[in-house]
Motif scaffolding. Structure first.
Motif, mmCIF file in Angstrom:
data_model
loop_
_atom_site.group_PDB
_atom_site.id
_atom_site.type_symbol
_atom_site.label_atom_id
_atom_site.label_comp_id
_atom_site.label_asym_id
_atom_site.label_seq_id
_atom_site.Cartn_x
_atom_site.Cartn_y
_atom_site.Cartn_z
ATOM 1 N N ALA A 116 0.833 -1.208 0.000
ATOM 2 C CA ALA A 116 0.000 0.000 0.000
ATOM 3 C C ALA A 116 0.869 1.260 0.000
ATOM 4 O O ALA A 116 0.584 2.247 -0.706
ATOM 5 C CB ALA A 116 -0.914 -0.003 1.214
ATOM 6 N N THR A 117 1.933 1.225 0.776
ATOM 7 C CA THR A 117 2.860 2.369 0.819
ATOM 8 C C THR A 117 3.479 2.619 -0.544
ATOM 9 O O THR A 117 3.561 3.774 -1.013
ATOM 10 C CB THR A 117 3.962 2.119 1.862
ATOM 11 N N GLU A 118 3.892 1.560 -1.219
ATOM 12 C CA GLU A 118 4.501 1.703 -2.555
ATOM 13 C C GLU A 118 3.471 2.198 -3.568
ATOM 14 O O GLU A 118 3.785 3.011 -4.455
ATOM 15 C CB GLU A 118 5.076 0.351 -2.990
ATOM 16 N N GLY A 139 3.253 3.882 10.529
ATOM 17 C CA GLY A 139 3.201 3.799 9.076
ATOM 18 C C GLY A 139 4.225 4.711 8.420
ATOM 19 O O GLY A 139 5.306 4.949 8.967
ATOM 20 N N THR A 140 3.856 5.280 7.262
ATOM 21 C CA THR A 140 4.762 6.146 6.495
ATOM 22 C C THR A 140 4.033 7.447 6.145
ATOM 23 O O THR A 140 2.876 7.422 5.723
ATOM 24 C CB THR A 140 5.221 5.452 5.206
ATOM 25 N N VAL A 414 0.147 6.830 5.277
ATOM 26 C CA VAL A 414 -0.248 5.430 5.043
ATOM 27 C C VAL A 414 -0.045 4.672 6.355
ATOM 28 O O VAL A 414 1.068 4.661 6.901
ATOM 29 C CB VAL A 414 0.578 4.799 3.917
ATOM 30 N N TYR A 415 -1.117 4.038 6.838
ATOM 31 C CA TYR A 415 -1.039 3.332 8.105
ATOM 32 C C TYR A 415 -1.988 2.137 8.048
ATOM 33 O O TYR A 415 -2.617 1.861 7.015
ATOM 34 C CB TYR A 415 -1.403 4.266 9.277
ATOM 35 N N GLU A 416 -2.122 1.446 9.173
ATOM 36 C CA GLU A 416 -2.897 0.200 9.193
ATOM 37 C C GLU A 416 -3.801 0.181 10.417
ATOM 38 O O GLU A 416 -3.396 0.564 11.513
ATOM 39 C CB GLU A 416 -1.920 -0.991 9.222
ATOM 40 N N ASP A 418 -6.267 -2.607 12.268
ATOM 41 C CA ASP A 418 -6.743 -4.000 12.313
ATOM 42 C C ASP A 418 -6.401 -4.747 11.037
ATOM 43 O O ASP A 418 -7.231 -5.470 10.451
ATOM 44 C CB ASP A 418 -8.262 -4.036 12.566
ATOM 45 N N GLY A 419 -5.159 -4.574 10.562
ATOM 46 C CA GLY A 419 -4.695 -5.279 9.374
ATOM 47 C C GLY A 419 -5.169 -4.683 8.062
ATOM 48 O O GLY A 419 -4.814 -5.176 6.992
ATOM 49 N N GLN A 420 -5.972 -3.587 8.118
ATOM 50 C CA GLN A 420 -6.491 -2.936 6.906
ATOM 51 C C GLN A 420 -5.641 -1.703 6.574
ATOM 52 O O GLN A 420 -5.626 -0.738 7.331
ATOM 53 C CB GLN A 420 -7.946 -2.516 7.110
ATOM 54 N N PRO A 421 -4.918 -1.738 5.421
ATOM 55 C CA PRO A 421 -4.139 -0.554 5.027
ATOM 56 C C PRO A 421 -5.064 0.630 4.731
ATOM 57 O O PRO A 421 -6.086 0.494 4.066
ATOM 58 C CB PRO A 421 -3.390 -1.000 3.774
ATOM 59 N N MET A 422 -4.680 1.816 5.230
ATOM 60 C CA MET A 422 -5.441 3.045 5.029
ATOM 61 C C MET A 422 -4.485 4.165 4.578
ATOM 62 O O MET A 422 -3.287 4.119 4.839
ATOM 63 C CB MET A 422 -6.121 3.478 6.343
ATOM 64 N N VAL A 423 -5.058 5.144 3.921
ATOM 65 C CA VAL A 423 -4.285 6.342 3.578
ATOM 66 C C VAL A 423 -5.138 7.565 3.899
ATOM 67 O O VAL A 423 -6.328 7.615 3.574
ATOM 68 C CB VAL A 423 -3.847 6.362 2.101
ATOM 69 N N LEU A 424 -4.527 8.525 4.563
ATOM 70 C CA LEU A 424 -5.197 9.785 4.881
ATOM 71 C C LEU A 424 -4.499 10.903 4.092
ATOM 72 O O LEU A 424 -3.317 11.177 4.315
ATOM 73 C CB LEU A 424 -5.122 10.063 6.383
#
Length: 451
Positions: A116-118, A139-140, A414-416, A418-424
């Motif tokens: 997800a980060t990439e 996250g990143t 980009v963070y997670e 409960d195992g779900q990648p998210m982006v804000l």
């Protein structure tokens, strides 16, 4: 000196004094001001140098005070702008991003946090937002910005004003005379040059002293056109030749708003006056060449010579007699003798206001006799003019930066959960927030629609 209030006061003072300099005509002869304003007002005008206001010491001091105020204001505030431009935006706490006015959170379906980060990095690069990144505890964080240097726009404008003022000071005859001690460095003056006469100097507007030009200017002829049925001038022009080292290097016609510029000295068509005697003007109709010959009432038989098409030609007044025109006015009719290298001489009458066409074997001439004029030339040397032009160009750039460009910032965390990648995504712009809101909305919507 860092006060904005002082800057506004100085601007108002400069503007109001400039109005005075517009109302009171500048660099006119000394007798003009008593005639126009009265004796008492003329004394005040001359005592305060209001007749040459823009070169006066007090006006230059005002410009100096304003320049100093502008420099100190800029130096006082620009460090804050530099810090803002160089700020480490990757040190922003991710918890602040949801509090920004522009923010949007998206799920990244499938894959791990690493993929997800990439994916976010590639997406921002594809959209032209080349991001920097830094690993965070959860996250990143990506950050990208555009137009950071537009924050310097106002200081570019400040610099342009200083350059324009520097150009004004460099081109001041007061600075040239009283500080540099070189009256030929920058000057304003004028001369009244009769047709066919030449001069290698002008008279200074400041003290009426002669200023050498370093070359010679000759007025070949002066021409004036009137509105039909009136004596009101419609246009007037002078044909000038520049002579240097006894060679004619340039011939051109000047008129109002179309000056002659040679070796940094500008000659403006400013006025004219009739000097009494008559002058014969001869124009070769094919080449358009014009030759002028003053009439000497004490010696009509003077032979005037010129060259046309590489051959010698000459003209002489054989005789002159007074006549009455059909409308009852007194005039003079002259008997003209004209000869060139082709064919026998031509003899014909010529009178005021009535042109005559004379055809020769290889040339055709139009002759007329008219009053003898002197052209009034305003002459200026302003070595600061290119500084002023440069400052004006720089001001346009600075104004464009300040008013039509903005500093835009984009964050993507980009963070997670409960195992779900998210982006804000979050964004901010210092100007044109409405336009940037549309850009931000397009960026986040396209990400949500990606495949």
């Amino acid at each position: 000196m860092a006060s904005v209030k002082l800057a506004l006061f100085l601007i108002a003072l400069l503007a109001s004094t400039s109005i005075i300099g517009t109302v009171i005509q500048q660099n006119k002869p000394g007798e003009h001001y008593p005639e126009q304003w009265g004796e008492n007002a003329a004394k005040v005008i001359q005592a305060l140098n209001l007749d040459d206001m823009y070169n006066s010491v007090w006006f230059l001091c005002l410009l100096g005070a304003f320049s100093l105020n502008l420099i100190i204001c800029s130096l006082d505030r620009i460090p804050t702008v530099i810090k803002m431009v160089r700020k480490d935006n990757l040190a922003t706490d991710p918890d602040r991003l949801p509090k920004m006015k522009l923010h949007k959170e998206e799920k990244i379906v499938g894959g791990s946090l690493t993929t997800a980060t990439e994916e976010v990095k590639k997406y921002l690069n594809r959209k032209g937002w080349k991001p920097d990144s830094r690993a965070q505890q959860y996250g990143t964080l990506f950050f990208s910005q555009k137009g950071a240097r537009t924050r310097y726009g106002v200081y570019v404008v400040h610099l342009s004003i200083l350059i324009i003022l520097l150009g004004a000071v460099i081109g001041s005859s007061t600075v040239a005379t009283k500080i540099l001690g070189d009256r030929e460095f920058a000057f304003k003056g004028g001369i009244s040059l009769p047709e066919t006469a030449e001069s290698d100097f002008i008279f200074s507007y400041t003290d009426d002293k002669k200023i050498p030009l370093g070359f010679t200017v000759r007025c070949n002829y002066f021409d004036i056109h009137y509105y039909p049925g009136s004596s009101m001038p419609k246009d007037y022009l002078s044909n000038l030749t520049v002579i240097e080292d006894e060679k004619e290097v340039l011939t051109t016609t000047i008129e109002v708003n179309k000056p002659l510029i040679y070796r940094g000295i500008t000659f403006y068509q400013s006025s004219y006056n009739q000097i009494g005697a008559a002058i014969i003007k001869l124009r070769e109709t094919t080449s358009g060449n014009v030759h002028a010959f003053p009439v000497d009432p004490q010696n009509y038989s003077v032979t005037n010579k010129w060259q046309e098409g590489g051959t010698d030609a000459m003209i002489r007044i054989q005789s002159a007699r007074p006549i009455q025109t059909p409308d009852g006015k007194s005039s003079t009719e002259m008997k003209i003798w004209l000869m060139d290298s082709d064919g026998p001489p031509s003899m014909f009458p010529l009178m005021y206001g009535t042109p005559v066409i004379v055809e020769r074997p290889k040339a055709k001439y139009e002759l007329s006799i008219s009053p003898h004029f002197a052209t009034g030339l305003q002459v200026a040397k302003d070595p600061g003019v290119w500084w002023v032009y440069t400052g004006c160009a720089l001001m346009l750039i600075g104004l464009y930066m300040a008013f039509f460009m903005s500093h835009r910032k984009i964050w993507a965390h980009v963070y997670e959960i409960d195992g779900q990648p998210m982006v804000l995504f979050a964004g901010h712009a210092n100007k044109n927030s409405f336009g940037f809101a549309k850009t931000f909305s397009s960026l986040t919507e396209d990400f949500a629609k990606r495949k």
